[in-house]
Design a protein around this motif. Structure first.
Motif, PDB file in Angstrom:
ATOM      1  N   PRO A  26      55.346  -7.019  13.945  1.00  0.00           N
ATOM      2  CA  PRO A  26      54.271  -6.397  13.232  1.00  0.00           C
ATOM      3  C   PRO A  26      53.574  -6.905  12.292  1.00  0.00           C
ATOM      4  O   PRO A  26      52.695  -6.328  11.531  1.00  0.00           O
ATOM      5  N   TYR A  27      53.886  -8.388  11.794  1.00  0.00           N
ATOM      6  CA  TYR A  27      53.618  -8.772  10.606  1.00  0.00           C
ATOM      7  C   TYR A  27      52.262  -9.866  11.148  1.00  0.00           C
ATOM      8  O   TYR A  27      52.308 -10.271  12.221  1.00  0.00           O
ATOM      9  N   VAL A  28      51.354 -10.029  10.231  1.00  0.00           N
ATOM     10  CA  VAL A  28      50.412 -11.388  10.421  1.00  0.00           C
ATOM     11  C   VAL A  28      50.758 -12.138   9.021  1.00  0.00           C
ATOM     12  O   VAL A  28      51.270 -11.570   8.053  1.00  0.00           O
ATOM     13  N   TYR A  29      50.759 -13.600   9.172  1.00  0.00           N
ATOM     14  CA  TYR A  29      50.967 -14.313   8.005  1.00  0.00           C
ATOM     15  C   TYR A  29      49.611 -15.140   7.582  1.00  0.00           C
ATOM     16  O   TYR A  29      48.524 -15.101   8.311  1.00  0.00           O
ATOM     17  N   ILE A  30      49.632 -15.259   6.235  1.00  0.00           N
ATOM     18  CA  ILE A  30      48.646 -15.745   5.332  1.00  0.00           C
ATOM     19  C   ILE A  30      49.027 -17.034   4.900  1.00  0.00           C
ATOM     20  O   ILE A  30      49.978 -17.233   4.297  1.00  0.00           O
ATOM     21  N   PRO A  31      48.443 -18.361   5.637  1.00  0.00           N
ATOM     22  CA  PRO A  31      48.949 -19.789   5.030  1.00  0.00           C
ATOM     23  C   PRO A  31      48.736 -19.816   3.543  1.00  0.00           C
ATOM     24  O   PRO A  31      47.890 -19.262   2.970  1.00  0.00           O
ATOM     25  N   VAL A  87      54.258 -18.976   1.944  1.00  0.00           N
ATOM     26  CA  VAL A  87      53.916 -17.929   3.256  1.00  0.00           C
ATOM     27  C   VAL A  87      53.950 -16.583   2.634  1.00  0.00           C
ATOM     28  O   VAL A  87      54.816 -16.157   2.442  1.00  0.00           O
ATOM     29  N   SER A  88      52.789 -16.050   2.972  1.00  0.00           N
ATOM     30  CA  SER A  88      52.786 -14.616   2.792  1.00  0.00           C
ATOM     31  C   SER A  88      52.523 -13.860   4.012  1.00  0.00           C
ATOM     32  O   SER A  88      51.774 -14.241   4.975  1.00  0.00           O
ATOM     33  N   PHE A  89      53.169 -12.690   4.179  1.00  0.00           N
ATOM     34  CA  PHE A  89      53.013 -11.827   5.334  1.00  0.00           C
ATOM     35  C   PHE A  89      52.532 -10.366   4.711  1.00  0.00           C
ATOM     36  O   PHE A  89      52.742 -10.016   3.686  1.00  0.00           O
ATOM     37  N   GLU A  90      51.588  -9.797   5.759  1.00  0.00           N
ATOM     38  CA  GLU A  90      51.224  -8.230   5.516  1.00  0.00           C
ATOM     39  C   GLU A  90      51.462  -7.820   7.137  1.00  0.00           C
ATOM     40  O   GLU A  90      51.494  -8.263   8.287  1.00  0.00           O
ATOM     41  N   LEU A  91      51.335  -6.579   7.003  1.00  0.00           N
ATOM     42  CA  LEU A  91      51.455  -5.696   8.018  1.00  0.00           C
ATOM     43  C   LEU A  91      50.425  -5.844   8.982  1.00  0.00           C
ATOM     44  O   LEU A  91      49.003  -5.736   8.304  1.00  0.00           O
ATOM     45  N   ALA A  92      50.541  -6.088  10.311  1.00  0.00           N
ATOM     46  CA  ALA A  92      49.288  -6.170  11.167  1.00  0.00           C
ATOM     47  C   ALA A  92      48.549  -4.758  10.897  1.00  0.00           C
ATOM     48  O   ALA A  92      48.775  -3.691  10.773  1.00  0.00           O
ATOM     49  N   GLU A  93      46.949  -5.288  11.146  1.00  0.00           N
ATOM     50  CA  GLU A  93      45.894  -4.010  11.075  1.00  0.00           C
ATOM     51  C   GLU A  93      46.416  -2.952  12.155  1.00  0.00           C
ATOM     52  O   GLU A  93      46.519  -3.313  13.011  1.00  0.00           O
TER      53      GLU A  93
END
Length: 191
Positions: free
Chosen positions: A109-114, A118-124
């Motif tokens: 359920p994460y999306v990553y931000i390059p 590497v950063s991840f956040e919870l998917a909208e």
């Protein structure tokens, strides 16, 4: 192992299938090749396109077609909204191409931000509809961080392919049809 940051969230997939119904899954030329090999299907049987101006900015390369619009390459969905690769088995939704699934699916359920880290956040929307969020162990995202680094390399290659395709589409718009895009994408991925 790459350095990464992300939320410390408990997650255990419940195989409810909601993520496979609610989201479009963008794919690259390499995903196209992996799925083609794993499923033994013609790419036209599992891939389609959605116009960028209809869905907004996704942060992945968009390609031109003969209609003059930019499009994203995505997995097809069934009429009920589910990804065509989702199957109901024993009351649970399972992916029939699990080992070849695209990065978007691997990270959920994460999306990553390059970036340098590497950063991840919870998917909208995931916290609202995904019953797996808040259950199970706190997820260590080390494997996802390694996959994100590989995904970035793949996206760079896909950007190069899409730039070449878009130059072709601008010079010969009548020939910029989706079937040809798929054929060229497969050829590029195999090189």
């Amino acid at each position: 192992m790459p350095e990464w940051r992300g939320p410390r969230i408990r997650f255990k997939c419940s195989l409810c299938g909601e993520c496979c119904r609610l989201y479009w899954v963008p794919i690259t030329h390499k995903d196209l090749l992996r799925i083609h090999k794993a499923a033994g299907l013609d790419p036209g049987d599992f891939a389609t396109h959605v116009p960028k101006d209809a869905v907004g900015e996704w942060g992945v390369p968009a390609f031109l077609l003969s209609d003059g619009r930019e499009h994203y390459l995505v997995l097809k969905k069934r009429l009920d909204g589910f990804c065509i690769f989702i199957k109901l088995r024993n009351g649970r939704f399972v992916c029939s191409i699990y080992d070849a699934r695209p990065a978007t699916c691997r990270f959920y359920p994460y999306v990553y931000i390059p970036g340098d880290v590497v950063s991840f956040e919870l998917a909208e929307g995931a916290a609202e509809f995904c019953p797996g969020v808040g259950r199970g162990p706190v997820r260590d995202l080390s494997a996802e961080a390694e996959a994100a680094v590989l995904r970035e390399k793949e996206l760079e290659e896909y950007k190069i392919f899409v730039r070449r395709w878009n130059a072709f589409a601008l010079s010969r718009p009548d020939e910029a049809v989706f079937r040809r895009f798929l054929e060229e994408a497969l050829r590029s991925a195999a090189d």
